[in-house]
Motif scaffolding. Sequence first.
Motif, mmCIF file in Angstrom:
data_model
loop_
_atom_site.group_PDB
_atom_site.id
_atom_site.type_symbol
_atom_site.label_atom_id
_atom_site.label_comp_id
_atom_site.label_asym_id
_atom_site.label_seq_id
_atom_site.Cartn_x
_atom_site.Cartn_y
_atom_site.Cartn_z
ATOM 1 N N VAL A 195 0.836 -1.206 0.000
ATOM 2 C CA VAL A 195 0.000 0.000 0.000
ATOM 3 C C VAL A 195 0.868 1.252 0.000
ATOM 4 C CG1 VAL A 195 -1.675 1.331 1.346
ATOM 5 C CG2 VAL A 195 -1.959 -1.140 1.091
ATOM 6 N N TRP A 196 1.945 1.239 0.790
ATOM 7 C CA TRP A 196 2.807 2.420 0.847
ATOM 8 C C TRP A 196 3.504 2.648 -0.492
ATOM 9 C CZ3 TRP A 196 2.766 6.457 3.711
ATOM 10 C CH2 TRP A 196 3.845 7.336 3.697
ATOM 11 N N ALA A 197 3.868 1.576 -1.173
ATOM 12 C CA ALA A 197 4.476 1.721 -2.500
ATOM 13 C C ALA A 197 3.495 2.356 -3.473
ATOM 14 C CB ALA A 197 4.934 0.355 -3.017
ATOM 15 N N ASP A 198 2.224 1.983 -3.378
ATOM 16 C CA ASP A 198 1.206 2.605 -4.230
ATOM 17 C C ASP A 198 1.086 4.099 -3.921
ATOM 18 O OD1 ASP A 198 0.694 0.194 -5.415
ATOM 19 O OD2 ASP A 198 -1.086 -0.261 -4.201
ATOM 20 N N ILE A 199 1.154 4.443 -2.638
ATOM 21 C CA ILE A 199 1.070 5.856 -2.254
ATOM 22 C C ILE A 199 2.256 6.628 -2.826
ATOM 23 C CG2 ILE A 199 1.167 7.453 -0.299
ATOM 24 C CD1 ILE A 199 -0.353 5.356 1.330
ATOM 25 N N GLN A 200 3.440 6.043 -2.730
ATOM 26 C CA GLN A 200 4.653 6.726 -3.179
ATOM 27 C C GLN A 200 4.678 6.932 -4.686
ATOM 28 O OE1 GLN A 200 5.778 8.129 -0.553
ATOM 29 N NE2 GLN A 200 7.838 7.315 -0.356
ATOM 30 N N THR A 201 4.053 6.046 -5.440
ATOM 31 C CA THR A 201 4.063 6.159 -6.904
ATOM 32 C C THR A 201 2.863 6.925 -7.439
ATOM 33 O OG1 THR A 201 2.975 3.985 -7.043
ATOM 34 C CG2 THR A 201 5.385 4.028 -7.196
ATOM 35 N N THR A 202 1.977 7.367 -6.547
ATOM 36 C CA THR A 202 0.823 8.153 -6.995
ATOM 37 C C THR A 202 1.284 9.546 -7.416
ATOM 38 O OG1 THR A 202 -0.673 6.959 -5.521
ATOM 39 C CG2 THR A 202 -1.418 9.093 -6.333
ATOM 40 N N LYS A 203 0.878 9.968 -8.596
ATOM 41 C CA LYS A 203 1.279 11.277 -9.101
ATOM 42 C C LYS A 203 0.599 12.383 -8.296
ATOM 43 C CE LYS A 203 1.804 13.942 -13.365
ATOM 44 N NZ LYS A 203 1.548 13.966 -14.834
ATOM 45 N N CYS A 546 -6.014 13.718 8.018
ATOM 46 C CA CYS A 546 -6.823 13.120 6.942
ATOM 47 C C CYS A 546 -6.776 11.599 6.998
ATOM 48 C CB CYS A 546 -6.333 13.620 5.590
ATOM 49 S SG CYS A 546 -6.752 15.340 5.236
ATOM 50 N N ILE A 547 -5.594 11.058 7.281
ATOM 51 C CA ILE A 547 -5.463 9.603 7.358
ATOM 52 C C ILE A 547 -6.305 9.043 8.502
ATOM 53 C CG2 ILE A 547 -3.841 7.750 7.951
ATOM 54 C CD1 ILE A 547 -1.740 9.290 6.318
ATOM 55 N N THR A 548 -6.263 9.736 9.647
ATOM 56 C CA THR A 548 -7.086 9.309 10.777
ATOM 57 C C THR A 548 -8.565 9.358 10.429
ATOM 58 O OG1 THR A 548 -5.438 10.110 12.360
ATOM 59 C CG2 THR A 548 -7.677 9.793 13.178
ATOM 60 N N GLN A 549 -8.966 10.433 9.762
ATOM 61 C CA GLN A 549 -10.373 10.564 9.390
ATOM 62 C C GLN A 549 -10.774 9.497 8.375
ATOM 63 O OE1 GLN A 549 -12.359 12.578 10.977
ATOM 64 N NE2 GLN A 549 -14.152 11.902 9.822
ATOM 65 N N LEU A 550 -9.895 9.202 7.436
ATOM 66 C CA LEU A 550 -10.185 8.154 6.454
ATOM 67 C C LEU A 550 -10.371 6.801 7.133
ATOM 68 C CD1 LEU A 550 -7.720 9.115 3.570
ATOM 69 C CD2 LEU A 550 -10.219 9.164 3.474
ATOM 70 N N GLY A 551 -9.555 6.545 8.141
ATOM 71 C CA GLY A 551 -9.707 5.299 8.887
ATOM 72 C C GLY A 551 -11.058 5.218 9.565
ATOM 73 N N LEU A 552 -11.497 6.336 10.154
ATOM 74 C CA LEU A 552 -12.807 6.356 10.818
ATOM 75 C C LEU A 552 -13.946 6.252 9.820
ATOM 76 C CD1 LEU A 552 -12.132 9.134 13.486
ATOM 77 C CD2 LEU A 552 -12.203 6.659 13.837
ATOM 78 N N LEU A 553 -13.665 6.613 8.553
ATOM 79 C CA LEU A 553 -14.671 6.493 7.498
ATOM 80 C C LEU A 553 -14.592 5.150 6.788
ATOM 81 C CD1 LEU A 553 -14.450 10.095 5.958
ATOM 82 C CD2 LEU A 553 -16.260 9.165 7.413
ATOM 83 N N ASN A 554 -13.909 4.180 7.428
ATOM 84 C CA ASN A 554 -13.840 2.801 6.948
ATOM 85 C C ASN A 554 -13.001 2.613 5.680
ATOM 86 O OD1 ASN A 554 -15.480 2.214 9.078
ATOM 87 N ND2 ASN A 554 -17.363 2.069 7.878
ATOM 88 N N ALA A 559 -4.938 2.557 7.332
ATOM 89 C CA ALA A 559 -4.184 1.937 8.426
ATOM 90 C C ALA A 559 -2.736 1.678 8.053
ATOM 91 C CB ALA A 559 -4.859 0.629 8.834
ATOM 92 N N PHE A 560 -2.443 1.605 6.747
ATOM 93 C CA PHE A 560 -1.089 1.276 6.307
ATOM 94 C C PHE A 560 -0.261 2.509 5.971
ATOM 95 C CE2 PHE A 560 -3.737 -2.410 4.901
ATOM 96 C CZ PHE A 560 -3.308 -3.270 5.895
ATOM 97 N N ALA A 561 -0.845 3.694 6.058
ATOM 98 C CA ALA A 561 -0.095 4.927 5.826
ATOM 99 C C ALA A 561 0.466 5.402 7.163
ATOM 100 C CB ALA A 561 -0.994 5.984 5.194
ATOM 101 N N ASP A 562 1.533 4.765 7.583
ATOM 102 C CA ASP A 562 2.137 5.057 8.891
ATOM 103 C C ASP A 562 3.131 6.202 8.736
ATOM 104 O OD1 ASP A 562 3.324 5.080 11.353
ATOM 105 O OD2 ASP A 562 3.515 2.913 11.518
ATOM 106 N N MET A 563 2.649 7.429 8.847
ATOM 107 C CA MET A 563 3.510 8.586 8.601
ATOM 108 C C MET A 563 4.649 8.735 9.606
ATOM 109 S SD MET A 563 0.784 11.427 7.261
ATOM 110 C CE MET A 563 2.084 12.636 7.079
ATOM 111 N N PRO A 564 4.399 8.577 10.899
ATOM 112 C CA PRO A 564 5.537 8.678 11.834
ATOM 113 C C PRO A 564 6.648 7.680 11.516
ATOM 114 C CG PRO A 564 3.463 8.803 13.030
ATOM 115 C CD PRO A 564 3.114 8.447 11.623
ATOM 116 N N LYS A 565 6.259 6.471 11.163
ATOM 117 C CA LYS A 565 7.270 5.450 10.864
ATOM 118 C C LYS A 565 8.035 5.786 9.589
ATOM 119 C CE LYS A 565 7.755 0.597 9.529
ATOM 120 N NZ LYS A 565 7.028 -0.664 9.226
#
Length: 570
Positions: A195-203, A546-554, A559-565
């Motif tokens: 999932v993180w690789a998909d995020i990184q390659t998103t334009k 936004c990531i937290t809100q997206l998680g709450l919106l199902n 959950a896999f966009a771990d920004m601190p990490k």
Amino acid sequence: MSNTVLQLPTRWSEQDRHPPLSVSADGRDLTFIGPSCVGDKDSAAARANHPIPPACGIYYYEVEILHKGSKGHISLGFSSPDVRLSRLPGWERQSWGYHADDGWSFPGHKDGNPYGPIFDTGDIIGCGVDFSQHRAFYTKNGTFLGMVFENVGKGHDLYPAVGLRHTTESVRVNFGHAPFKYAIEDHVHSQQNRVWADIQTTKINWDLLHGISKHEDMTDSRELYKPSVVEEDETKAPLRKLVLSYLAHHGYAKTAHAFQAQCERASFSRADEATDAKVEQDMDADDDQDQELRTRVDIVNAVLKGDIDTALEHTKQHFPTVLEREQGLMLFKLRCRKFVELIVEASEALKKVKQQPQSTVSQEPQQRGREPYPADVHTAAGEDVKMDGMDGEGAMDVDDPSHEARPYPSASSSTVSVSTFSTTADSVASVPKPRQASRSPSTSMRPTSPHAAAAKAALHTALQYGQTLEADYKHDVRPEIRAHLKRTFGVVAYTDPVAAGGEIADMAGQEARVRLGNELNQAILESQGKPVHPALEMLYRQSAACITQLGLLNVGSAAFADMPKEFLEG
């Protein structure tokens, strides 16, 4: 009260089950206790006590087959709360099941498909759902069986569910009560990387940052950043501006210049339209913006070094409104810090007296975790040096304001009263008050070493400054002023505030300098009409929210966009 949106299943529900099923006291065992079901339509199912939160990304539980029974009509999987409990999971819409008797999977109707091996008594079957794909998967005795089903849990709550059909059939669930048979952590980590690789390659649509590039926060970096004739990649220009504005905001001037120089060298080298000399000439330009940045850096660095006088002088000279805002709150905090620095300086001086060769320090047992001040210091010459301002026991109490509070004797021949640390009756500032002396305090100090003289002078200076500070603010009844004064004067009670631990060490140590420096830096930026936080930091915070809100919106992928990490810990 806990957030029920993120509550995980913990047991089988006593209410959400068909009557023929019995739930054990710990909620983990399900046993079919009624007469066996007759016909294809009859069965008994149960669901967990809470739905699965999609914000977890991947959810997994395991079921041990305690007794398969004679036919093994056991179904393991998931269902929505609307599915009838008289049907096996997978036989009706919004339910999914993997059956023990034939190894088939059923995606919401009775027309199933071959999926995996059958399972029997003693087997451990794992059931998982990946909300980033809305697909399910199963394991058997720790072996992954593959992904299955589509649109699992999409648009409705999803519960772990089990169905039984015959007498004595029994299962035991593991909702995380014990280690899993399957290495689910590795599975989650693999999916997170995907999932993180998909995020990184998103334009990225950089047009969305146009508003940010016009933000006042870019002011500090406008002069630093001079776009080259040819950019290596146009998409990197906004990133460079964000990085430069962050560096300028926090005062990393040298790093900002070095970063810009590297960017310009690379760009000019490719375009062949400028030379390194031109780059250096541009970087050495001294403009008002750069001077303001350097001044701000000097002020913050002075605070970090404990040089509060310099910080106050330069702030008053270059940014006077900072000290005047909020009824002089920043000025007050800086003055309190100066008092703390003076006390720490006196503490260091006393340490040097105690560390003199062949010296001995008379100390009584510690009280309330405090190291006593030295009452007598016997120098190498054998002469007594009395530290005036300390009682015979050598320690001080910090009590509430009291009319009986006695002033300390002077650190010199004259009397320096610290009873002025006391405030009006409604003050919250504490009053240093000596305990009963075991012998009469000396009225003078006979130093025989430079260290003793320095200790006397440092203590005298600190107490005098404390008098002035308390007097200047004794009529200021603002709660934050009273509370801060109390914490500030509390350091007087410790011979080594930095090593005292707890709130005192936090007040006296380097971290307090850092906090004050950051606060002063933000106040200066705000006084110049610039934002308190740099644009890059704002983007990070907004993305995290936004990531937290997206998680709450199902949205399971959140959950896999771990920004601190990915950005801070890596």
